[in-house]
Design a protein around this motif. Structure first.
Motif, PDB file in Angstrom:
ATOM      1  N   ALA A  49      -1.034  19.005 -79.362  1.00 43.66           N
ATOM      2  CA  ALA A  49      -0.813  19.581 -80.689  1.00 43.66           C
ATOM      3  C   ALA A  49      -1.772  20.741 -80.948  1.00 43.66           C
ATOM      4  CB  ALA A  49      -0.983  18.501 -81.757  1.00 43.66           C
ATOM      5  N   GLY A  50      -3.053  20.559 -80.619  1.00 42.40           N
ATOM      6  CA  GLY A  50      -4.015  21.635 -80.825  1.00 42.40           C
ATOM      7  C   GLY A  50      -3.716  22.841 -79.956  1.00 42.40           C
ATOM      8  N   GLY A  51      -3.392  22.617 -78.685  1.00 42.90           N
ATOM      9  CA  GLY A  51      -3.078  23.735 -77.802  1.00 42.90           C
ATOM     10  C   GLY A  51      -1.852  24.507 -78.255  1.00 42.90           C
ATOM     11  N   ALA A  52      -0.804  23.799 -78.705  1.00 51.02           N
ATOM     12  CA  ALA A  52       0.412  24.469 -79.152  1.00 51.02           C
ATOM     13  C   ALA A  52       0.165  25.283 -80.416  1.00 51.02           C
ATOM     14  CB  ALA A  52       1.513  23.440 -79.389  1.00 51.02           C
ATOM     15  N   PHE A  53      -0.566  24.730 -81.366  1.00 50.20           N
ATOM     16  CA  PHE A  53      -0.851  25.457 -82.600  1.00 50.20           C
ATOM     17  C   PHE A  53      -1.665  26.724 -82.327  1.00 50.20           C
ATOM     18  CE2 PHE A  53      -0.783  23.781 -87.191  1.00 50.20           C
ATOM     19  CZ  PHE A  53       0.594  23.771 -87.170  1.00 50.20           C
ATOM     20  N   GLN A  54      -2.634  26.637 -81.454  1.00 48.19           N
ATOM     21  CA  GLN A  54      -3.469  27.803 -81.165  1.00 48.19           C
ATOM     22  C   GLN A  54      -2.679  28.899 -80.477  1.00 48.19           C
ATOM     23  OE1 GLN A  54      -6.529  25.833 -78.976  1.00 48.19           O
ATOM     24  NE2 GLN A  54      -7.609  25.120 -80.789  1.00 48.19           N
ATOM     25  N   VAL A  55      -1.756  28.545 -79.589  1.00 51.63           N
ATOM     26  CA  VAL A  55      -0.922  29.557 -78.942  1.00 51.63           C
ATOM     27  C   VAL A  55       0.053  30.160 -79.945  1.00 51.63           C
ATOM     28  CG1 VAL A  55       0.795  29.963 -77.147  1.00 51.63           C
ATOM     29  CG2 VAL A  55      -1.149  28.486 -76.675  1.00 51.63           C
ATOM     30  N   MET A  56       0.665  29.323 -80.773  1.00 48.24           N
ATOM     31  CA  MET A  56       1.665  29.826 -81.711  1.00 48.24           C
ATOM     32  C   MET A  56       1.054  30.746 -82.759  1.00 48.24           C
ATOM     33  SD  MET A  56       4.252  27.714 -84.232  1.00 48.24           S
ATOM     34  CE  MET A  56       2.969  27.252 -85.401  1.00 48.24           C
ATOM     35  N   LEU A  57      -0.103  30.373 -83.281  1.00 51.50           N
ATOM     36  CA  LEU A  57      -0.729  31.150 -84.349  1.00 51.50           C
ATOM     37  C   LEU A  57      -1.714  32.191 -83.833  1.00 51.50           C
ATOM     38  CD1 LEU A  57      -1.317  28.304 -86.955  1.00 51.50           C
ATOM     39  CD2 LEU A  57       0.602  29.880 -86.766  1.00 51.50           C
TER      40      LEU A  57
ATOM     41  N   LEU B 111       7.927  19.607 -76.813  1.00 47.87           N
ATOM     42  CA  LEU B 111       6.872  20.562 -77.139  1.00 47.87           C
ATOM     43  C   LEU B 111       6.514  21.407 -75.921  1.00 47.87           C
ATOM     44  CD1 LEU B 111       4.899  21.602 -79.271  1.00 47.87           C
ATOM     45  CD2 LEU B 111       3.299  19.825 -78.551  1.00 47.87           C
ATOM     46  N   LEU B 112       6.475  20.802 -74.744  1.00 48.95           N
ATOM     47  CA  LEU B 112       6.185  21.558 -73.531  1.00 48.95           C
ATOM     48  C   LEU B 112       7.285  22.580 -73.250  1.00 48.95           C
ATOM     49  CD1 LEU B 112       4.867  18.734 -71.156  1.00 48.95           C
ATOM     50  CD2 LEU B 112       3.538  20.495 -72.318  1.00 48.95           C
ATOM     51  N   ALA B 113       8.533  22.202 -73.498  1.00 47.71           N
ATOM     52  CA  ALA B 113       9.638  23.141 -73.277  1.00 47.71           C
ATOM     53  C   ALA B 113       9.563  24.322 -74.242  1.00 47.71           C
ATOM     54  CB  ALA B 113      10.967  22.410 -73.424  1.00 47.71           C
ATOM     55  N   LEU B 114       9.252  24.050 -75.512  1.00 48.84           N
ATOM     56  CA  LEU B 114       9.165  25.137 -76.490  1.00 48.84           C
ATOM     57  C   LEU B 114       7.933  26.007 -76.283  1.00 48.84           C
ATOM     58  CD1 LEU B 114      10.255  23.416 -79.838  1.00 48.84           C
ATOM     59  CD2 LEU B 114      11.603  24.895 -78.341  1.00 48.84           C
TER      60      LEU B 114
ATOM     61  N   SER C   9      -0.827  26.637 -71.802  1.00 50.16           N
ATOM     62  CA  SER C   9      -1.460  25.489 -71.149  1.00 50.16           C
ATOM     63  C   SER C   9      -1.390  24.250 -72.037  1.00 50.16           C
ATOM     64  CB  SER C   9      -2.914  25.822 -70.821  1.00 50.16           C
ATOM     65  OG  SER C   9      -3.570  26.390 -71.940  1.00 50.16           O
ATOM     66  N   VAL C  10      -0.253  24.044 -72.699  1.00 47.42           N
ATOM     67  CA  VAL C  10      -0.119  22.904 -73.595  1.00 47.42           C
ATOM     68  C   VAL C  10      -0.162  21.594 -72.813  1.00 47.42           C
ATOM     69  CG1 VAL C  10       1.403  21.786 -75.272  1.00 47.42           C
ATOM     70  CG2 VAL C  10       1.137  24.273 -75.291  1.00 47.42           C
ATOM     71  N   GLY C  11       0.500  21.551 -71.656  1.00 43.77           N
ATOM     72  CA  GLY C  11       0.465  20.335 -70.845  1.00 43.77           C
ATOM     73  C   GLY C  11      -0.927  20.007 -70.345  1.00 43.77           C
ATOM     74  N   ILE C  12      -1.652  21.028 -69.895  1.00 44.95           N
ATOM     75  CA  ILE C  12      -3.021  20.806 -69.440  1.00 44.95           C
ATOM     76  C   ILE C  12      -3.912  20.430 -70.623  1.00 44.95           C
ATOM     77  CG2 ILE C  12      -5.021  21.919 -68.363  1.00 44.95           C
ATOM     78  CD1 ILE C  12      -3.110  23.466 -66.639  1.00 44.95           C
ATOM     79  N   ALA C  13      -3.653  21.007 -71.800  1.00 45.62           N
ATOM     80  CA  ALA C  13      -4.408  20.620 -72.989  1.00 45.62           C
ATOM     81  C   ALA C  13      -4.198  19.143 -73.315  1.00 45.62           C
ATOM     82  CB  ALA C  13      -4.008  21.486 -74.178  1.00 45.62           C
ATOM     83  N   ALA C  14      -2.981  18.631 -73.092  1.00 46.17           N
ATOM     84  CA  ALA C  14      -2.726  17.211 -73.313  1.00 46.17           C
ATOM     85  C   ALA C  14      -3.548  16.359 -72.353  1.00 46.17           C
ATOM     86  CB  ALA C  14      -1.229  16.916 -73.147  1.00 46.17           C
ATOM     87  N   LEU C  15      -3.619  16.766 -71.082  1.00 47.45           N
ATOM     88  CA  LEU C  15      -4.435  16.021 -70.114  1.00 47.45           C
ATOM     89  C   LEU C  15      -5.916  16.088 -70.469  1.00 47.45           C
ATOM     90  CD1 LEU C  15      -2.741  16.983 -66.721  1.00 47.45           C
ATOM     91  CD2 LEU C  15      -2.663  14.784 -67.889  1.00 47.45           C
ATOM     92  N   VAL C  16      -6.380  17.268 -70.886  1.00 49.48           N
ATOM     93  CA  VAL C  16      -7.784  17.405 -71.289  1.00 49.48           C
ATOM     94  C   VAL C  16      -8.085  16.498 -72.474  1.00 49.48           C
ATOM     95  CG1 VAL C  16      -9.492  18.991 -72.254  1.00 49.48           C
ATOM     96  CG2 VAL C  16      -8.034  19.733 -70.374  1.00 49.48           C
ATOM     97  N   GLY C  17      -7.193  16.471 -73.462  1.00 50.69           N
ATOM     98  CA  GLY C  17      -7.407  15.598 -74.612  1.00 50.69           C
ATOM     99  C   GLY C  17      -7.477  14.140 -74.232  1.00 50.69           C
TER     100      GLY C  17
END
Length: 360
Positions: free
Chosen positions: A105-113, A236-239, A305-313
């Protein structure tokens, strides 16, 4: 004529090397980042599995790997079965699930905004859940499932306000950040006001929840969050593959075929669902969503890197939960306290050593 003076037969000229095509050059350029991404994913997965085993098997009462396999398979071993299946293993599994939800969620928001501060922690999504939960505990005297439902509703309400005030055009992302920060400030004041007017017992219960804790997770909670993660994370990874186009601006992204408002709303709803579901169960674990995206971009720069952000989290929460249980003798700290203590210096170090602007 001697052999030394005998003329040699002329050699055939070598054919010039065929020039590399543009497609070959692009394939070679992509091969390196793909290899690095694969290595990073592999290392993170190995580290995550190792941390889960450490968290589940090692502690005050140690369970061997063989006994753990037998217990999971249905065998009953006195003491070990209870410790593994009711305490350590549920915490380890929940740490993976909520860490992956917060990180993605954090990685996706940071990329989108296009803003490294645009995490659910800063924009008020987790504070919306916190404020709703504290109000339900202190003012309404609720416990258990109603508090979880209230926390979920608080995050959804904050997201609706942010989306309603975003508007359209190129300044939409900036307005979303500003509205989120303003809501976070107001909700923080609500939380503190409710704590001030509460009794000492209500305040203690609310503070444990606000700090983020895995102490009371159940297999039912794990099943619900597992289903949500399994459904929402792939979408989320697809989007997230389309999000970097927004860097070009809304008009140019729309010209390239991206439905910008629909993409922004879809990503926001997915982020809200992940954050609200995790926060409603374990509370607002600090800094996980905030740091997972920048760490992932450090590991694999230049790509979403949303998928990698999920692994990091997931790695961060599992490791922090083990530290919270055993770092201080005879004291079990909330996991959110450990992530907050570790997250602040890591963030300062990343800001100090950053050589390029975030998101470039």
């Amino acid at each position: 004529m001697t052999a030394a003076t005998r003329p040699t037969a002329p050699t055939a000229p070598t054919a010039p090397a065929a020039p590399r095509s543009t497609a070959d050059a692009l394939a070679a350029a992509r091969r390196g980042p793909r290899r690095r991404r694969a290595v990073v994913v592999g290392v993170l997965l190995v580290l995550l599995v190792a941390l889960v085993l450490v968290r589940a098997l090692l502690g005050d009462y140690r369970v061997s790997f063989v006994d753990a396999v037998r217990i999971i398979g249905g065998a009953e071993i006195p003491v070990a079965s209870f410790i593994l299946m009711e305490s350590t293993l549920p915490r380890a599994v929940m740490a993976v699930l909520c860490g992956a939800a917060f990180g993605a969620a954090g990685g996706a928001f940071q990329v989108m905004l296009r803003n490294p501060l645009a995490s659910p922690d800063i924009l008020g999504l987790t504070l919306g859940a916190s404020a709703a939960a504290v109000v339900s505990v202190v003012a309404l005297g609720l416990r258990g499932t109603p508090v979880t439902v209230a926390a979920l509703g608080g995050s959804v309400l904050v997201a609706l306000v942010i989306l309603s005030q975003a508007g359209g055009g190129g300044s939409a992302t900036g307005r979303m950040v500003l509205v989120g920060v303003a809501l976070a400030a107001g909700l923080s004041a609500v939380v503190h006001w409710m704590l001030v007017r509460s009794s000492i017992y209500q305040a203690q219960e609310a503070l444990v929840w606000l700090s983020g804790s895995l102490n009371s997770v159940t297999w039912t909670d794990i099943g619900r969050l597992l289903v949500l993660d399994a459904l929402l994370l792939p979408v989320l990874l697809a989007l997230s593959g389309r999000l970097p186009v927004l860097v070009l601006g809304d008009d140019l992204a729309a010209a390239l075929g991206v439905r910008v408002p629909a993409l922004r709303i879809g990503v926001t709803l997915l982020v809200v669902a992940l954050v609200a579901a995790a926060t409603a169960v374990v509370g607002p674990i600090a800094f996980v969503g905030f740091l997972s995206g920048p760490i992932a971009r450090r590991l694999v720069p230049g790509r979403p890197s949303v998928g990698i952000a999920a692994l990091v989290g997931a790695v961060v929460v599992v490791g922090a939960d083990h530290l919270s249980a055993y770092a201080v003798p005879d004291t079990a700290l909330p996991v959110g306290l450990v992530t907050g203590l570790l997250g602040a210096p890591v963030l300062l170090w990343m800001l100090r050593t950053r050589s390029t602007p975030e998101g470039r």
